[in-house]
Scaffold this motif. Structure first.
Motif, mmCIF file in Angstrom:
data_model
loop_
_atom_site.group_PDB
_atom_site.id
_atom_site.type_symbol
_atom_site.label_atom_id
_atom_site.label_comp_id
_atom_site.label_asym_id
_atom_site.label_seq_id
_atom_site.Cartn_x
_atom_site.Cartn_y
_atom_site.Cartn_z
ATOM 1 N N UNK A 1 34.505 36.843 40.199
ATOM 2 C CA UNK A 1 34.167 37.934 41.119
ATOM 3 C C UNK A 1 34.300 39.281 40.407
ATOM 4 N N UNK A 2 35.322 39.427 39.572
ATOM 5 C CA UNK A 2 35.485 40.667 38.807
ATOM 6 C C UNK A 2 34.331 40.908 37.867
ATOM 7 N N UNK A 3 33.870 39.852 37.170
ATOM 8 C CA UNK A 3 32.716 39.992 36.272
ATOM 9 C C UNK A 3 31.459 40.335 37.059
ATOM 10 N N UNK A 4 31.275 39.665 38.185
ATOM 11 C CA UNK A 4 30.110 39.932 39.028
ATOM 12 C C UNK A 4 30.142 41.356 39.567
ATOM 13 N N UNK A 5 31.319 41.810 39.914
ATOM 14 C CA UNK A 5 31.469 43.163 40.447
ATOM 15 C C UNK A 5 31.081 44.204 39.400
ATOM 16 N N UNK A 6 31.402 43.943 38.133
ATOM 17 C CA UNK A 6 31.012 44.868 37.066
ATOM 18 C C UNK A 6 29.504 44.870 36.860
ATOM 19 N N UNK A 7 28.874 43.717 37.002
ATOM 20 C CA UNK A 7 27.428 43.621 36.798
ATOM 21 C C UNK A 7 26.646 44.225 37.958
ATOM 22 N N UNK A 8 27.072 43.947 39.172
ATOM 23 C CA UNK A 8 26.349 44.387 40.366
ATOM 24 C C UNK A 8 26.775 45.795 40.782
ATOM 25 N N UNK A 9 28.010 46.122 40.538
ATOM 26 C CA UNK A 9 28.560 47.391 41.011
ATOM 27 C C UNK A 9 29.511 47.123 42.159
ATOM 28 N N UNK A 10 30.616 47.841 42.184
ATOM 29 C CA UNK A 10 31.657 47.565 43.159
ATOM 30 C C UNK A 10 31.520 48.303 44.472
ATOM 31 N N UNK A 11 30.449 49.065 44.658
ATOM 32 C CA UNK A 11 30.333 49.878 45.863
ATOM 33 C C UNK A 11 29.707 49.186 47.046
ATOM 34 N N UNK A 12 29.025 48.064 46.826
ATOM 35 C CA UNK A 12 28.311 47.407 47.911
ATOM 36 C C UNK A 12 29.237 46.662 48.854
ATOM 37 N N UNK A 13 28.806 46.597 50.083
ATOM 38 C CA UNK A 13 29.587 45.904 51.113
ATOM 39 C C UNK A 13 29.742 44.422 50.781
ATOM 40 N N UNK A 14 28.682 43.812 50.266
ATOM 41 C CA UNK A 14 28.707 42.371 50.002
ATOM 42 C C UNK A 14 29.766 42.013 48.968
#
Length: 96
Positions: free
Chosen positions: A21-34
């Motif tokens: 989830x941390x890696x995905x958050x860096x790729x997608x960006x941590x600001x989204x609700x999802x």
């Protein structure tokens, strides 16, 4: 597998999930609700597993029953002089 082995396996999976989830958050960006919901849900699962580990640790200790020795000697009959025979009524009275 024992309960402790299963819980350790779940803990390893939870750690890997949080890393992913941390890696995905860096790729997608941590600001989204999802992604915030996924991160929050993963953290809640981790907390729930920790609570389950605590409960399992206390239940293993509590599951060992204390042995009670019952003597072979007859009981003292004076213990029951003031009681009724259960379901039969008092000794000095008749049933209706």
């Amino acid at each position: 597998m024992s309960v402790n082995d299963d819980l350790a396996s779940i803990q390893r999976c939870m750690d890997e999930l949080l890393r992913s989830v941390g890696r995905l958050e860096k790729q997608v960006g941590g600001g989204g609700l999802e992604i915030r919901r996924v991160r929050t849900d993963a953290q809640h699962l981790r907390e729930s597993v920790a609570l389950l580990r605590q409960a399992a640790a206390t239940s293993v200790v509590a599951a060992v029953p204390e042995l009670v020795t019952i003597p072979d000697t007859p009981y003292d009959t004076t213990l029951w002089t003031d009681s009724d025979d259960e379901g039969l009524g008092a000794r000095d009275r008749r049933a209706p």
